[in-house]
Write a protein that holds these residues in place. Structure first.
Motif, PDB file in Angstrom:
ATOM      1  N   TYR A 162       9.035  -3.524  -3.686  1.00  0.00           N
ATOM      2  CA  TYR A 162       7.979  -4.522  -3.487  1.00  0.00           C
ATOM      3  C   TYR A 162       6.926  -4.320  -4.578  1.00  0.00           C
ATOM      4  O   TYR A 162       6.455  -3.214  -4.795  1.00  0.00           O
ATOM      5  CB  TYR A 162       7.376  -4.345  -2.082  1.00  0.00           C
ATOM      6  N   GLY A 164       3.774  -6.855  -7.010  1.00  0.00           N
ATOM      7  CA  GLY A 164       3.041  -8.114  -6.920  1.00  0.00           C
ATOM      8  C   GLY A 164       2.137  -8.357  -8.095  1.00  0.00           C
ATOM      9  O   GLY A 164       2.040  -7.539  -9.012  1.00  0.00           O
ATOM     10  N   ARG A 165       1.491  -9.514  -8.008  1.00  0.00           N
ATOM     11  CA  ARG A 165       0.576  -9.893  -9.089  1.00  0.00           C
ATOM     12  C   ARG A 165      -0.454 -10.872  -8.544  1.00  0.00           C
ATOM     13  O   ARG A 165      -0.114 -11.785  -7.788  1.00  0.00           O
ATOM     14  CB  ARG A 165       1.402 -10.501 -10.218  1.00  0.00           C
ATOM     15  N   GLY A 166      -1.702 -10.660  -8.943  1.00  0.00           N
ATOM     16  CA  GLY A 166      -2.761 -11.591  -8.561  1.00  0.00           C
ATOM     17  C   GLY A 166      -2.890 -12.635  -9.651  1.00  0.00           C
ATOM     18  O   GLY A 166      -3.283 -12.316 -10.764  1.00  0.00           O
ATOM     19  N   GLN A 197       5.091 -10.316  -4.488  1.00  0.00           N
ATOM     20  CA  GLN A 197       4.016 -11.075  -3.853  1.00  0.00           C
ATOM     21  C   GLN A 197       3.057 -11.630  -4.908  1.00  0.00           C
ATOM     22  O   GLN A 197       2.534 -10.879  -5.729  1.00  0.00           O
ATOM     23  CB  GLN A 197       3.225 -10.156  -2.909  1.00  0.00           C
ATOM     24  N   THR A 199      -0.461 -13.121  -5.081  1.00  0.00           N
ATOM     25  CA  THR A 199      -1.600 -13.230  -4.170  1.00  0.00           C
ATOM     26  C   THR A 199      -2.565 -14.328  -4.629  1.00  0.00           C
ATOM     27  O   THR A 199      -3.690 -14.056  -5.038  1.00  0.00           O
ATOM     28  CB  THR A 199      -2.333 -11.875  -4.075  1.00  0.00           C
ATOM     29  N   GLU A 202      -5.688 -14.181  -2.598  1.00  0.00           N
ATOM     30  CA  GLU A 202      -6.638 -13.156  -3.059  1.00  0.00           C
ATOM     31  C   GLU A 202      -7.498 -13.684  -4.212  1.00  0.00           C
ATOM     32  O   GLU A 202      -8.716 -13.529  -4.221  1.00  0.00           O
ATOM     33  CB  GLU A 202      -5.851 -11.911  -3.514  1.00  0.00           C
ATOM     34  N   LYS A 203      -6.843 -14.316  -5.177  1.00  0.00           N
ATOM     35  CA  LYS A 203      -7.600 -14.759  -6.348  1.00  0.00           C
ATOM     36  C   LYS A 203      -8.556 -15.888  -5.992  1.00  0.00           C
ATOM     37  O   LYS A 203      -9.646 -15.991  -6.550  1.00  0.00           O
ATOM     38  CB  LYS A 203      -6.654 -15.151  -7.486  1.00  0.00           C
ATOM     39  N   GLN A 287      -1.892  -7.837   1.761  1.00  0.00           N
ATOM     40  CA  GLN A 287      -1.179  -7.067   0.729  1.00  0.00           C
ATOM     41  C   GLN A 287      -0.364  -5.934   1.356  1.00  0.00           C
ATOM     42  O   GLN A 287       0.622  -5.488   0.775  1.00  0.00           O
ATOM     43  CB  GLN A 287      -2.167  -6.519  -0.315  1.00  0.00           C
ATOM     44  N   CYS A 312       3.525   0.232  -8.824  1.00  0.00           N
ATOM     45  CA  CYS A 312       2.270  -0.494  -9.111  1.00  0.00           C
ATOM     46  C   CYS A 312       1.358   0.363  -9.971  1.00  0.00           C
ATOM     47  O   CYS A 312       1.585   1.562 -10.113  1.00  0.00           O
ATOM     48  CB  CYS A 312       1.552  -0.859  -7.809  1.00  0.00           C
ATOM     49  N   GLN A 316      -4.025  -0.015  -7.466  1.00  0.00           N
ATOM     50  CA  GLN A 316      -3.613  -0.690  -6.232  1.00  0.00           C
ATOM     51  C   GLN A 316      -3.409   0.298  -5.082  1.00  0.00           C
ATOM     52  O   GLN A 316      -3.146  -0.100  -3.950  1.00  0.00           O
ATOM     53  CB  GLN A 316      -2.317  -1.484  -6.454  1.00  0.00           C
ATOM     54  N   PHE A 320      -2.434   0.678  -0.388  1.00  0.00           N
ATOM     55  CA  PHE A 320      -1.251   1.277   0.214  1.00  0.00           C
ATOM     56  C   PHE A 320      -1.551   2.592   0.920  1.00  0.00           C
ATOM     57  O   PHE A 320      -0.792   3.016   1.774  1.00  0.00           O
ATOM     58  CB  PHE A 320      -0.142   1.393  -0.839  1.00  0.00           C
TER      59      PHE A 320
HETATM   60  N1  TRP Z   1      -3.566  -7.195  -5.814  1.00  0.00           N
HETATM   61  C1  TRP Z   1      -2.649  -7.227  -6.919  1.00  0.00           C
HETATM   62  C2  TRP Z   1      -3.367  -7.823  -8.154  1.00  0.00           C
HETATM   63  O1  TRP Z   1      -4.470  -8.280  -8.093  1.00  0.00           O
HETATM   64  C3  TRP Z   1      -1.414  -8.042  -6.624  1.00  0.00           C
HETATM   65  C4  TRP Z   1      -0.450  -7.356  -5.684  1.00  0.00           C
HETATM   66  C5  TRP Z   1      -0.113  -7.781  -4.430  1.00  0.00           C
HETATM   67  C6  TRP Z   1       0.311  -6.180  -5.924  1.00  0.00           C
HETATM   68  N2  TRP Z   1       0.807  -6.959  -3.877  1.00  0.00           N
HETATM   69  C7  TRP Z   1       1.107  -5.981  -4.770  1.00  0.00           C
HETATM   70  C8  TRP Z   1       0.442  -5.319  -7.024  1.00  0.00           C
HETATM   71  C9  TRP Z   1       1.995  -4.903  -4.697  1.00  0.00           C
HETATM   72  C10 TRP Z   1       1.306  -4.245  -6.932  1.00  0.00           C
HETATM   73  C11 TRP Z   1       2.083  -4.032  -5.772  1.00  0.00           C
HETATM   74  O2  TRP Z   1      -2.799  -7.810  -9.222  1.00  0.00           O
END
Ligand code: TRP
Length: 473
Positions: A162, A164-166, A197, A199, A202-203, A287, A312, A316, A320
């Motif tokens: 898992y 992600g990216r904002g 994911q 987000t 979030e943004k 998240q 990550c 971040q 977690f």
């Molecule tokens: N909050 C992260 C960001 O702003 C995005 C993100 C969501 C993320 N879930 C994640 C990053 C899991 C790493 C792992 O970029």
């Protein structure tokens, strides 16, 4: 002594200590309001003052009513001078050291574990593959429970990835690719499902962006992520704004997390204050939830106990740590983590790159000429002021941004070592080192742009459709 905090107090956590100070403050107020005897009030005030002092020495922060201690703010470099402290949280990375953040201290401060040679060797044995250069070079430097993932894997038990990216803007820079390049490698060598994911919620909450814009950026960013080469049969990319409304599994986990984390806890972890909007305050649960396989019933056949591994950047981690804290309380396995260092800005390793400053980074949309100009003009140099001095004393690779970038992107270990020696001895000049970097990045970015062009809207749609992947659970 009745007026000094007793020894037991020393074993309290910063949050417990905070609550103790608050309680004592209330006691003082009550005594004053009830016109209690003068010496009783004085004793209570003395106790309050010593509690505040203990709070300050324990947390490094002044007690402020209503503002619990921040968990992660100060990574003290051994002195008490403010300028010597690294600051790391999901929104800010700041250090006064040109070499960048002190990552060994961060491991101690965050309570994670170092990725050492033993672990790297074990990954090599388990996968039968040469460890990725990000592992060989300490770019992924810290972990939580990676050995458990390997135990399970060696016993033929699967897990999933898992990350992600904002999506805060259309423009992604090379630094944004680091977790994705590594995640792609992990997906390949372990052959496991991946969820990504985006987000966009979030943004919207944090930035000056409309819902529509952040939703659109999510789709644009998805194309860059897909261009990293993920397998469409093994990868599910989702936008929070979309997926939250369609998946009961996902939302149920969000609510479970929300029930088990208090406002005081998120204040402590993320530094939220009473005037932050409630969207921000509840976001960490969103998240957290993809760390649990039951958030993706279509992929895991409704199974709840598939272990999750999250690659990550270290900033971040607060999300977690919170997730790992609640996991047992909601009957879910804790996710494991692999943490990377930050990708330095062209101007130096004091801070991470910012998508809002075009000169702080190399963007995935930059032309070969822009790449060349930016590196020549803006990459902070560890070289000497004059050629004569440089030849005599040599350059400093520890602070030289071009050299740092090469450690991220130049695959050949021997070549990198040669460059390091030649630069340090003064044989290689800054301009020559920059040239190597330019010639490394230009084809890499061009290839990315080529792959991104091949990504159609239809493919984006397919990656983003909730579906079963090529795995049986
Ligand atoms: N909050 C992260 C960001 O702003 C995005 C993100 C969501 C993320 N879930 C994640 C990053 C899991 C790493 C792992 O970029």
């Amino acid at each position: 002594m009745a007026d000094s905090p007793n020894c037991d107090l020393k074993s309290l956590s910063p949050l417990q200590l905070f609550e103790r100070v608050t309680e004592q403050g209330e006691k003082v107020r009550a005594l004053k309001a009830g016109k209690a005897p003068k010496d009783e009030i004085e004793a209570a005030v003395r106790m309050l003052l010593s509690l505040k002092l203990l709070y300050k020495t324990t947390t490094g922060q002044d007690y402020q009513a209503g503002l619990p201690p921040r968990d992660l703010v100060l990574i003290n470099n051994g002195t008490s001078k403010e300028e010597d402290e690294d600051f790391v949280d999901p929104w800010t990375v700041q250090t006064s050291n040109a070499k960048g953040v002190d990552y060994d201290k961060l491991i101690v401060r965050f309570g994670s574990s170092k990725i050492d040679t033993d672990l790297i060797n074990r990954i090599e044995r388990a996968t039968g593959q040469k460890p990725h250069r990000f592992l060989r070079r300490g770019i992924f430097f810290s972990h939580r429970d990676m050995d458990q993932i390997l135990d399970a894997y060696e016993n033929k038990k699967s897990f999933y990835l898992y990350t992600g990216r904002g999506p805060s803007s259309q423009a992604m820079h090379v630094g944004h690719l680091i977790p994705f390049i590594f995640t792609k490698w992990l997906q390949e060598v372990f052959d496991v499902p991946l969820v990504v994911q985006l987000t966009d919620d979030e943004k919207y909450l944090w930035k000056d962006l409309t819902i529509e814009k952040s939703y659109e950026y999510a789709r644009e960013n998805a194309k860059d992520i897909i261009a990293c080469g993920f397998d469409i049969n093994k990868t599910f990319i989702f936008s929070d704004l979309d997926y939250l409304g369609t998946s009961t599994g996902f939302y149920k986990n969000i609510v479970k997390v929300q029930k088990h984390v208090t406002f005081n806890q998120v204040k402590g972890i993320f530094g939220f204050t009473d005037s932050d909007c409630i969207g921000k305050i509840s976001f960490p649960a969103i998240q957290a939830a993809p760390s649990f396989s039951s958030s993706f019933p279509q992929i895991f056949n409704g199974k709840e106990n598939i272990q999750c591994l999250i690659p990550c950047a270290i900033d971040q981690d607060p999300y977690f740590r919170m997730t790992r804290d609640v996991a047992p309380r909601i009957g879910q396995p804790k996710p494991a983590l692999l943490h990377s260092v930050f990708f330095p800005a062209l101007q130096g390793a004091q801070t991470k790159m910012s998508a809002s400053d075009p000169n702080s980074s190399i963007f995935l949309t930059d032309t070969p000429k822009q790449i060349k100009t930016k590196i020549n003009k803006h990459a902070f140099s560890g070289g000497r002021d004059t050629i004569e001095e440089h030849r005599k004393y040599g350059g400093n690779c520890d602070v030289d941004v071009s050299f740092m970038y090469l450690t991220f992107f130049l695959e050949d270990d021997d070549r990198l070592e040669q460059l390091k020696q030649a630069y340090t001895s003064g044989e290689l000049l800054t301009g020559e080192l920059k040239k190597v970097l330019i010639e490394t990045l230009q084809p890499l970015i061009a290839a990315h742009q080529e792959r991104r062009k091949q990504v159609t809207d239809e493919m984006v749609k397919q990656f983003m459709t909730p579906r079963k992947l090529a795995f049986e659970f």
